[in-house]
Design a protein around this motif. Sequence first.
Motif, PDB file in Angstrom:
ATOM      1  N   VAL A  48      38.382  17.415  31.996  1.00 10.05           N
ATOM      2  CA  VAL A  48      37.666  18.687  31.851  1.00 10.05           C
ATOM      3  C   VAL A  48      38.226  19.406  30.621  1.00 10.05           C
ATOM      4  CG1 VAL A  48      37.141  20.916  32.890  1.00 10.05           C
ATOM      5  CG2 VAL A  48      37.301  18.870  34.339  1.00 10.05           C
ATOM      6  N   PHE A  49      37.354  19.759  29.708  1.00 15.17           N
ATOM      7  CA  PHE A  49      37.724  20.508  28.509  1.00 15.17           C
ATOM      8  C   PHE A  49      37.271  21.964  28.685  1.00 15.17           C
ATOM      9  CE2 PHE A  49      37.212  16.117  27.302  1.00 15.17           C
ATOM     10  CZ  PHE A  49      38.244  15.883  26.404  1.00 15.17           C
ATOM     11  N   HIS A  73      28.330   3.537  23.281  1.00 19.52           N
ATOM     12  CA  HIS A  73      28.937   3.564  24.624  1.00 19.52           C
ATOM     13  C   HIS A  73      28.806   5.007  25.103  1.00 19.52           C
ATOM     14  CE1 HIS A  73      31.248   2.211  27.951  1.00 19.52           C
ATOM     15  NE2 HIS A  73      32.367   2.821  27.630  1.00 19.52           N
ATOM     16  N   HIS A  74      28.186   5.194  26.272  1.00 19.62           N
ATOM     17  CA  HIS A  74      27.724   6.527  26.644  1.00 19.62           C
ATOM     18  C   HIS A  74      28.365   7.025  27.928  1.00 19.62           C
ATOM     19  CE1 HIS A  74      24.564   4.716  24.085  1.00 19.62           C
ATOM     20  NE2 HIS A  74      24.543   5.906  23.544  1.00 19.62           N
ATOM     21  N   PRO A  75      28.882   8.233  27.908  1.00 16.82           N
ATOM     22  CA  PRO A  75      29.530   8.806  29.087  1.00 16.82           C
ATOM     23  C   PRO A  75      28.556   9.665  29.890  1.00 16.82           C
ATOM     24  CG  PRO A  75      29.869  10.274  27.264  1.00 16.82           C
ATOM     25  CD  PRO A  75      28.974   9.144  26.756  1.00 16.82           C
ATOM     26  N   ALA A  76      29.073  10.251  30.944  1.00 16.39           N
ATOM     27  CA  ALA A  76      28.393  11.378  31.588  1.00 16.39           C
ATOM     28  C   ALA A  76      29.085  12.639  31.082  1.00 16.39           C
ATOM     29  CB  ALA A  76      28.498  11.273  33.107  1.00 16.39           C
ATOM     30  N   ILE A  77      28.287  13.611  30.662  1.00 19.09           N
ATOM     31  CA  ILE A  77      28.835  14.856  30.112  1.00 19.09           C
ATOM     32  C   ILE A  77      28.244  16.021  30.902  1.00 19.09           C
ATOM     33  CG2 ILE A  77      29.271  16.200  28.024  1.00 19.09           C
ATOM     34  CD1 ILE A  77      28.141  13.835  26.398  1.00 19.09           C
ATOM     35  N   LEU A  78      29.091  16.736  31.607  1.00 17.87           N
ATOM     36  CA  LEU A  78      28.632  17.893  32.373  1.00 17.87           C
ATOM     37  C   LEU A  78      28.987  19.156  31.596  1.00 17.87           C
ATOM     38  CD1 LEU A  78      27.437  19.143  34.959  1.00 17.87           C
ATOM     39  CD2 LEU A  78      29.744  19.056  35.945  1.00 17.87           C
ATOM     40  N   THR A  79      27.951  19.887  31.178  1.00 16.75           N
ATOM     41  CA  THR A  79      28.144  21.096  30.379  1.00 16.75           C
ATOM     42  C   THR A  79      27.933  22.323  31.256  1.00 16.75           C
ATOM     43  OG1 THR A  79      27.131  19.876  28.535  1.00 16.75           O
ATOM     44  CG2 THR A  79      27.468  22.255  28.240  1.00 16.75           C
ATOM     45  N   VAL A  86      33.906  15.349  30.888  1.00 11.31           N
ATOM     46  CA  VAL A  86      33.478  14.072  30.307  1.00 11.31           C
ATOM     47  C   VAL A  86      33.979  12.935  31.193  1.00 11.31           C
ATOM     48  CG1 VAL A  86      33.556  12.589  28.263  1.00 11.31           C
ATOM     49  CG2 VAL A  86      33.589  15.087  27.998  1.00 11.31           C
ATOM     50  N   THR A  87      33.108  11.993  31.469  1.00  9.88           N
ATOM     51  CA  THR A  87      33.452  10.851  32.318  1.00  9.88           C
ATOM     52  C   THR A  87      33.071   9.557  31.615  1.00  9.88           C
ATOM     53  OG1 THR A  87      32.979  12.214  34.263  1.00  9.88           O
ATOM     54  CG2 THR A  87      33.147   9.844  34.607  1.00  9.88           C
ATOM     55  N   TRP A  88      34.063   8.686  31.467  1.00 10.53           N
ATOM     56  CA  TRP A  88      33.837   7.376  30.837  1.00 10.53           C
ATOM     57  C   TRP A  88      34.029   6.263  31.845  1.00 10.53           C
ATOM     58  CZ3 TRP A  88      31.779   7.177  26.150  1.00 10.53           C
ATOM     59  CH2 TRP A  88      32.007   8.231  25.242  1.00 10.53           C
ATOM     60  N   TRP A  89      33.106   5.326  31.844  1.00 10.09           N
ATOM     61  CA  TRP A  89      33.278   4.083  32.573  1.00 10.09           C
ATOM     62  C   TRP A  89      32.291   3.076  31.978  1.00 10.09           C
ATOM     63  CZ3 TRP A  89      29.904   7.737  34.058  1.00 10.09           C
ATOM     64  CH2 TRP A  89      28.671   7.350  34.586  1.00 10.09           C
ATOM     65  N   THR A  90      32.394   1.822  32.349  1.00 10.06           N
ATOM     66  CA  THR A  90      31.513   0.817  31.764  1.00 10.06           C
ATOM     67  C   THR A  90      30.536   0.324  32.824  1.00 10.06           C
ATOM     68  OG1 THR A  90      33.184   0.192  30.152  1.00 10.06           O
ATOM     69  CG2 THR A  90      31.443  -1.419  30.591  1.00 10.06           C
ATOM     70  N   HIS A  91      29.279   0.736  32.642  1.00  9.60           N
ATOM     71  CA  HIS A  91      28.248   0.479  33.640  1.00  9.60           C
ATOM     72  C   HIS A  91      28.153  -1.007  33.979  1.00  9.60           C
ATOM     73  CE1 HIS A  91      27.383   4.304  31.773  1.00  9.60           C
ATOM     74  NE2 HIS A  91      26.485   4.598  32.677  1.00  9.60           N
ATOM     75  N   SER A  92      28.169  -1.849  32.929  1.00  9.76           N
ATOM     76  CA  SER A  92      27.880  -3.274  33.137  1.00  9.76           C
ATOM     77  C   SER A  92      28.930  -3.974  33.987  1.00  9.76           C
ATOM     78  CB  SER A  92      27.743  -3.980  31.783  1.00  9.76           C
ATOM     79  OG  SER A  92      28.937  -3.806  31.027  1.00  9.76           O
ATOM     80  N   ALA A 105      40.327   8.460  24.118  1.00 12.60           N
ATOM     81  CA  ALA A 105      41.212   8.875  23.020  1.00 12.60           C
ATOM     82  C   ALA A 105      40.405   9.488  21.874  1.00 12.60           C
ATOM     83  CB  ALA A 105      42.009   7.675  22.518  1.00 12.60           C
ATOM     84  N   LYS A 106      39.252   8.905  21.589  1.00 15.92           N
ATOM     85  CA  LYS A 106      38.396   9.448  20.524  1.00 15.92           C
ATOM     86  C   LYS A 106      37.860  10.836  20.924  1.00 15.92           C
ATOM     87  CE  LYS A 106      36.690   5.091  18.467  1.00 15.92           C
ATOM     88  NZ  LYS A 106      37.210   5.258  17.107  1.00 15.92           N
ATOM     89  N   THR A 107      37.572  11.006  22.202  1.00 24.21           N
ATOM     90  CA  THR A 107      37.090  12.312  22.679  1.00 24.21           C
ATOM     91  C   THR A 107      38.172  13.368  22.483  1.00 24.21           C
ATOM     92  OG1 THR A 107      35.791  11.137  24.362  1.00 24.21           O
ATOM     93  CG2 THR A 107      36.006  13.509  24.621  1.00 24.21           C
ATOM     94  N   ASP A 108      39.401  13.021  22.812  1.00 30.01           N
ATOM     95  CA  ASP A 108      40.518  13.937  22.555  1.00 30.01           C
ATOM     96  C   ASP A 108      40.590  14.283  21.065  1.00 30.01           C
ATOM     97  OD1 ASP A 108      41.243  13.924  25.205  1.00 30.01           O
ATOM     98  OD2 ASP A 108      42.923  12.536  24.965  1.00 30.01           O
ATOM     99  N   GLY A 109      40.311  13.288  20.243  1.00 32.18           N
ATOM    100  CA  GLY A 109      40.355  13.501  18.796  1.00 32.18           C
ATOM    101  C   GLY A 109      39.334  14.532  18.328  1.00 32.18           C
ATOM    102  N   LEU A 110      38.180  14.560  18.985  1.00 37.30           N
ATOM    103  CA  LEU A 110      37.154  15.552  18.646  1.00 37.30           C
ATOM    104  C   LEU A 110      37.662  16.958  18.896  1.00 37.30           C
ATOM    105  CD1 LEU A 110      33.972  13.994  20.300  1.00 37.30           C
ATOM    106  CD2 LEU A 110      34.596  13.968  17.875  1.00 37.30           C
ATOM    107  N   LEU A 111      38.387  17.112  19.972  1.00 38.74           N
ATOM    108  CA  LEU A 111      38.935  18.427  20.315  1.00 38.74           C
ATOM    109  C   LEU A 111      39.966  18.838  19.278  1.00 38.74           C
ATOM    110  CD1 LEU A 111      38.713  20.475  22.674  1.00 38.74           C
ATOM    111  CD2 LEU A 111      40.844  19.501  23.521  1.00 38.74           C
ATOM    112  N   ALA A 112      40.825  17.913  18.910  1.00 44.16           N
ATOM    113  CA  ALA A 112      41.868  18.210  17.926  1.00 44.16           C
ATOM    114  C   ALA A 112      41.240  18.632  16.608  1.00 44.16           C
ATOM    115  CB  ALA A 112      42.751  16.982  17.727  1.00 44.16           C
ATOM    116  N   ALA A 113      40.093  18.016  16.285  1.00 42.30           N
ATOM    117  CA  ALA A 113      39.430  18.338  15.022  1.00 42.30           C
ATOM    118  C   ALA A 113      38.894  19.767  15.028  1.00 42.30           C
ATOM    119  CB  ALA A 113      38.282  17.362  14.780  1.00 42.30           C
ATOM    120  N   ASP A 114      38.677  20.305  16.242  1.00 38.99           N
ATOM    121  CA  ASP A 114      38.152  21.673  16.376  1.00 38.99           C
ATOM    122  C   ASP A 114      39.214  22.723  16.120  1.00 38.99           C
ATOM    123  OD1 ASP A 114      35.544  21.241  16.895  1.00 38.99           O
ATOM    124  OD2 ASP A 114      35.733  21.239  19.077  1.00 38.99           O
ATOM    125  N   SER A 115      40.444  22.400  16.503  1.00 35.60           N
ATOM    126  CA  SER A 115      41.455  23.457  16.542  1.00 35.60           C
ATOM    127  C   SER A 115      42.210  23.563  15.225  1.00 35.60           C
ATOM    128  CB  SER A 115      42.414  23.202  17.705  1.00 35.60           C
ATOM    129  OG  SER A 115      43.001  21.928  17.570  1.00 35.60           O
TER     130      SER A 115
END
Lengths: 115, 115
Positions: A48-49, A73-79, A86-92, A105-115
């Motif tokens: 949760v961000f 590769h697509h997550p579930a994102i609850l806004t 954000v929830t990541w898993w591999t459907h297949s 880890a890449k999602t965390d990187g997006l947050l870091a890029a904001d701050s």
Amino acid sequence: MAELKTERCTACKKDAPLVSESEACELRPQIPEWQTNVRDGIPRLERVFRFKNFVEALAFTVKVGELAEAEKHHPAILTEWGMVSVTWWTHSIRGLHRNDYVMAAKTDGLLAADS
Amino acid sequence: MAELKTERCTACKKDAPLVSESEACELRPQIPEWQTNVRDGIPRLERVFRFKNFVEALAFTVKVGELAEAEKHHPAILTEWGMVSVTWWTHSIRGLHRNDYVMAAKTDGLLAADS
């Protein structure tokens, strides 16, 4: 060990390997803010961000979505107001693949890029 | 009866009225695709919108978010591949206000504008 956030997602078919327990232990320290939760019998990486308002939350959702589309590769994102889950898993493979750790880890990187 | 989708959200405080059963019966036909589901003891209006891919789903999420911000009433929006689940309720009264029916109708309007 290579940084997860610099990896790319690999193509993932039904016979792709689930992350083993030892690999999970190795990868976890790189995404300390993520929880592994089992929902509908499927383990998923969830975080949760928090944000100051709805607009910032929505902007982050868009960034995560663009990242997802770029990596195919697509997550579930609850806004919600001030919050994005954000929830990541591999459907297949109905579970966690190394890709999911990479994407967390890449999602965390997006947050870091904001701050 | 005025169309819900043409109404604006009204300011909503803790003593604002919940939608009565008779009012709900009157409003429901205008949002036939929405379900009323109780989660955590709070009734909520929910609808799942289907799309061809992730990009279209994310684009719809952004539209719903922009609508929400314009009306200063914010839903929960779950974005997944080919699917957006929108949930409206009024936090301050822990239930459904007329605003939520208005926003559900306006959300439907966004979809109509796409097609």
